[in-house]
Design a protein around this motif. Structure first.
Motif, PDB file in Angstrom:
ATOM      1  N   HIS A  19       0.828  -1.202   0.000  1.00 16.30           N
ATOM      2  CA  HIS A  19       0.000   0.000   0.000  1.00 16.30           C
ATOM      3  C   HIS A  19       0.867   1.259   0.000  1.00 16.30           C
ATOM      4  N   ILE A  20       1.925   1.254   0.795  1.00 10.50           N
ATOM      5  CA  ILE A  20       2.847   2.393   0.825  1.00 10.50           C
ATOM      6  C   ILE A  20       3.451   2.605  -0.563  1.00 10.50           C
ATOM      7  N   GLY A  21       3.798   1.507  -1.231  1.00  6.20           N
ATOM      8  CA  GLY A  21       4.359   1.605  -2.569  1.00  6.20           C
ATOM      9  C   GLY A  21       3.375   2.167  -3.573  1.00  6.20           C
ATOM     10  N   GLN A  22       2.112   1.734  -3.489  1.00  4.44           N
ATOM     11  CA  GLN A  22       1.088   2.259  -4.396  1.00  4.44           C
ATOM     12  C   GLN A  22       0.893   3.762  -4.181  1.00  4.44           C
ATOM     13  N   TYR A  23       0.825   4.146  -2.925  1.00  2.00           N
ATOM     14  CA  TYR A  23       0.653   5.563  -2.591  1.00  2.00           C
ATOM     15  C   TYR A  23       1.847   6.374  -3.089  1.00  2.00           C
ATOM     16  N   SER A  24       3.044   5.891  -2.830  1.00  3.09           N
ATOM     17  CA  SER A  24       4.256   6.618  -3.209  1.00  3.09           C
ATOM     18  C   SER A  24       4.313   6.815  -4.717  1.00  3.09           C
ATOM     19  N   ALA A  25       4.006   5.765  -5.479  1.00  6.69           N
ATOM     20  CA  ALA A  25       4.050   5.862  -6.936  1.00  6.69           C
ATOM     21  C   ALA A  25       3.020   6.861  -7.447  1.00  6.69           C
ATOM     22  N   LEU A  26       1.842   6.868  -6.849  1.00  4.87           N
ATOM     23  CA  LEU A  26       0.765   7.749  -7.295  1.00  4.87           C
ATOM     24  C   LEU A  26       1.092   9.214  -7.010  1.00  4.87           C
ATOM     25  N   CYS A  27       1.839   9.467  -5.945  1.00  4.15           N
ATOM     26  CA  CYS A  27       2.121  10.845  -5.522  1.00  4.15           C
ATOM     27  C   CYS A  27       3.504  11.339  -5.937  1.00  4.15           C
ATOM     28  N   GLY A  28       4.294  10.467  -6.553  1.00  2.00           N
ATOM     29  CA  GLY A  28       5.595  10.902  -7.055  1.00  2.00           C
ATOM     30  C   GLY A  28       6.771  10.657  -6.132  1.00  2.00           C
ATOM     31  N   PHE A  29       6.549   9.972  -4.998  1.00  2.00           N
ATOM     32  CA  PHE A  29       7.656   9.673  -4.091  1.00  2.00           C
ATOM     33  C   PHE A  29       8.485   8.512  -4.617  1.00  2.00           C
ATOM     34  N   LYS A  30       9.748   8.480  -4.257  1.00  2.00           N
ATOM     35  CA  LYS A  30      10.623   7.354  -4.560  1.00  2.00           C
ATOM     36  C   LYS A  30      10.681   6.437  -3.338  1.00  2.00           C
ATOM     37  N   LEU A  31      10.814   5.147  -3.583  1.00  2.00           N
ATOM     38  CA  LEU A  31      10.844   4.192  -2.477  1.00  2.00           C
ATOM     39  C   LEU A  31      11.996   4.481  -1.527  1.00  2.00           C
ATOM     40  N   ALA A  32      13.086   5.060  -2.050  1.00  2.00           N
ATOM     41  CA  ALA A  32      14.250   5.377  -1.203  1.00  2.00           C
ATOM     42  C   ALA A  32      13.919   6.425  -0.146  1.00  2.00           C
ATOM     43  N   GLN A  33      12.803   7.164  -0.328  1.00  2.00           N
ATOM     44  CA  GLN A  33      12.408   8.183   0.660  1.00  2.00           C
ATOM     45  C   GLN A  33      11.697   7.577   1.864  1.00  2.00           C
ATOM     46  N   GLY A  34      11.428   6.281   1.831  1.00  2.00           N
ATOM     47  CA  GLY A  34      10.771   5.622   2.952  1.00  2.00           C
ATOM     48  C   GLY A  34       9.294   5.960   3.012  1.00  2.00           C
ATOM     49  N   VAL A  35       8.710   5.837   4.205  1.00  2.00           N
ATOM     50  CA  VAL A  35       7.296   6.178   4.393  1.00  2.00           C
ATOM     51  C   VAL A  35       7.175   7.695   4.386  1.00  2.00           C
ATOM     52  N   PRO A  36       6.483   8.272   3.394  1.00  2.00           N
ATOM     53  CA  PRO A  36       6.406   9.737   3.317  1.00  2.00           C
ATOM     54  C   PRO A  36       5.765  10.343   4.564  1.00  2.00           C
ATOM     55  N   LEU A  37       6.245  11.511   4.938  1.00  2.00           N
ATOM     56  CA  LEU A  37       5.739  12.244   6.109  1.00  2.00           C
ATOM     57  C   LEU A  37       4.214  12.343   6.120  1.00  2.00           C
ATOM     58  N   ILE A  38       3.613  12.463   4.945  1.00  2.00           N
ATOM     59  CA  ILE A  38       2.180  12.703   4.834  1.00  2.00           C
ATOM     60  C   ILE A  38       1.359  11.415   4.763  1.00  2.00           C
ATOM     61  N   LEU A  96      -4.055   6.540   7.289  1.00  2.00           N
ATOM     62  CA  LEU A  96      -4.466   5.575   8.304  1.00  2.00           C
ATOM     63  C   LEU A  96      -5.570   6.126   9.193  1.00  2.00           C
ATOM     64  N   THR A  97      -5.679   7.456   9.262  1.00  2.00           N
ATOM     65  CA  THR A  97      -6.692   8.078  10.122  1.00  2.00           C
ATOM     66  C   THR A  97      -8.033   8.254   9.406  1.00  2.00           C
ATOM     67  N   PHE A  98      -8.054   8.042   8.091  1.00  2.00           N
ATOM     68  CA  PHE A  98      -9.253   8.362   7.320  1.00  2.00           C
ATOM     69  C   PHE A  98     -10.495   7.595   7.798  1.00  2.00           C
ATOM     70  N   PRO A  99     -10.400   6.292   8.125  1.00  2.00           N
ATOM     71  CA  PRO A  99     -11.605   5.607   8.620  1.00  2.00           C
ATOM     72  C   PRO A  99     -12.178   6.240   9.883  1.00  2.00           C
ATOM     73  N   LEU A 100     -11.303   6.767  10.759  1.00  2.00           N
ATOM     74  CA  LEU A 100     -11.783   7.393  11.993  1.00  2.00           C
ATOM     75  C   LEU A 100     -12.451   8.729  11.698  1.00  2.00           C
ATOM     76  N   VAL A 101     -11.844   9.515  10.803  1.00  2.00           N
ATOM     77  CA  VAL A 101     -12.439  10.806  10.441  1.00  2.00           C
ATOM     78  C   VAL A 101     -13.807  10.587   9.799  1.00  2.00           C
ATOM     79  N   THR A 102     -13.901   9.611   8.899  1.00  2.00           N
ATOM     80  CA  THR A 102     -15.181   9.317   8.246  1.00  2.00           C
ATOM     81  C   THR A 102     -16.222   8.871   9.261  1.00  2.00           C
ATOM     82  N   ALA A 103     -15.817   7.984  10.167  1.00  2.00           N
ATOM     83  CA  ALA A 103     -16.756   7.507  11.186  1.00  2.00           C
ATOM     84  C   ALA A 103     -17.244   8.653  12.054  1.00  2.00           C
ATOM     85  N   TYR A 104     -16.344   9.558  12.427  1.00  2.00           N
ATOM     86  CA  TYR A 104     -16.738  10.700  13.254  1.00  2.00           C
ATOM     87  C   TYR A 104     -17.691  11.624  12.503  1.00  2.00           C
TER      88      TYR A 104
END
Length: 286
Positions: A49-68, A73-81
Motif C-alpha cells: 500500500h505504501i508503494g502504491q501511494y508513493s508511486a501515485l504521488c511521485g515519491f521514490k521508495l528510497a524516501q521511505g514512508v512519506p511524512l504525509i 491511516l486516520t481516514f476511517p476514523l475521520v469518516t466515522a466521526y
C-alpha cells in the motif's frame, strides 16, 4: 471521555449514504464539541500500500514512508466521526481548510500502530465555523506521529471560538521549481488508494451535483505531489508540515510548484500553470 473502537470498514455505498444521512443536522450555535475518542487499536503498515501511494504521488521508495502518508491511516476514523451523532455538522459540504503534521520518529512498513482521533478546537472564520480533529499514531507507548485537521463548515452564522489564524508564518520570495499534471482520473486513482471517494473528486458529473464545474483533485494528493519534490531523497526521521488549501485544482489540469528552499525545509505554494492562482500554501521543516 468516551472511547469508540472502529472495527468495521463500510462499503463505498454504505459510507456515501451515511454521509448523505447527516444532511439533516441543523445544530444552531455549537459552543463545544462532545468529548469522544475514536480508535483503530491495531493497524499494520503495509509495504504494498505504501508503494502504491508513493508511486501515485511521485515519491521514490528510497524516501521511505512519506511524512504525509500516515494521514491515510486516520481516514476511517475521520469518516466515522463525520457520520456520527458526535459531529454536529453534516459530512457533505464540509471543507478541508488546513492541515498540520508532526512526525517525531520515522514509521516503517511492517510497524504495528494504534491510530486515534479526537475532536479539538472551535474557531471562528469569516466564511463559517472551523472545527479541528486531532490525529495520533502510536507505536507501542511512543507517539510517533500526530496531526491536526482543520475543517470549515461554510455558512454557519453563529460561530464559536477565537478567530482562525494562519499557522504559516514564513514569507519569502518564491521561484518556480517544476510543473506537474493532474490527470482526469487522478481523483479516482487516489480515492482507490486513500479510501476518500468523495464524489467531487470522482468525475465531472458527480462533482457538478455538488456545485463544481469539473472534478477536483484531492487537496492531500496535491500536497503530497508537492512534497515528493521537497522532501530529502532519504527517509526522514523527524519533520513538521503546515498546509492551507486555497483554490480547487480542476481535473484534468496542470500546476506549478513554487518554493523558497533552505537546508532544513521550504516555504512553498502549488499554483496554477501560469503561476498566478494558489491552490495551496505550505511550510515544511525537518
Amino acid at each position: 471521555m468516551a472511547t469508540i473502537e472502529v472495527t468495521d470498514t463500510p462499503s463505498l455505498a454504505a459510507t456515501f449514504f451515511r454521509a448523505l444521512g447527516t444532511g439533516a443536522k441543523r445544530p444552531g450555535l455549537v459552543k463545544s464539541l462532545p468529548p469522544v475518542e475514536l480508535v483503530l487499536p491495531r493497524v499494520e503498515l503495509n509495504a504494498q500500500h505504501i508503494g502504491q501511494y508513493s508511486a501515485l504521488c511521485g515519491f521514490k521508495l528510497a524516501q521511505g514512508v512519506p511524512l504525509i502518508y500516515p494521514q491515510l491511516l486516520t481516514f476511517p476514523l475521520v469518516t466515522a466521526y463525520m457520520c456520527s451523532p458526535e459531529c454536529p455538522w453534516p459530512a457533505i459540504g464540509t471543507m478541508h481548510l488546513a492541515n498540520t503534521i508532526t512526525q517525531r520518529s520515522a514509521l516503517h512498513a511492517g510497524d504495528v500502530v494504534r491510530v486515534e482521533m479526537s475532536p479539538g478546537q472551535l474557531l471562528a472564520h469569516e466564511k463559517g465555523q472551523v472545527f479541528t480533529l486531532d490525529l495520533r499514531i502510536l507505536r507501542g507507548d511512543e507517539l510517533a506521529w500526530s496531526a491536526t485537521q482543520s475543517l470549515l463548515r461554510v455558512g454557519v452564522k453563529e460561530t464559536t471560538g477565537a478567530p482562525y489564524a494562519s499557522q504559516i508564518v514564513a514569507d519569502a520570495p518564491l521561484s518556480c521549481q517544476t510543473e506537474f499534471g493532474a490527470t482526469a482520473d487522478i481523483g479516482r486513482r487516489y480515492g482507490a488508494v486513500s479510501g476518500d471517494r468523495n464524489p467531487i473528486h470522482m468525475s465531472a458529473l458527480s462533482a457538478k451535483l455538488f456545485g463544481f464545474k469539473r472534478a477536483i483533485a484531492h487537496g492531500m494528493w496535491t500536497n503530497a505531489r508537492a512534497l515528493s519534490c521537497l522532501l530529502p531523497s532519504t527517509p526522514l526521521e523527524q519533520g513538521t508540515l503546515a498546509v492551507e488549501f486555497k483554490t480547487p485544482l480542476y481535473l484534468p489540469g496542470r500546476a506549478s510548484l513554487w518554493s523558497a528552499r533552505s537546508d532544513d525545509g521550504a516555504f512553498f505554494e502549488v499554483r496554477d500553470a501560469k503561476g498566478q492562482k494558489p491552490h495551496l500554501r505550505g511550510q515544511l521543516s525537518y
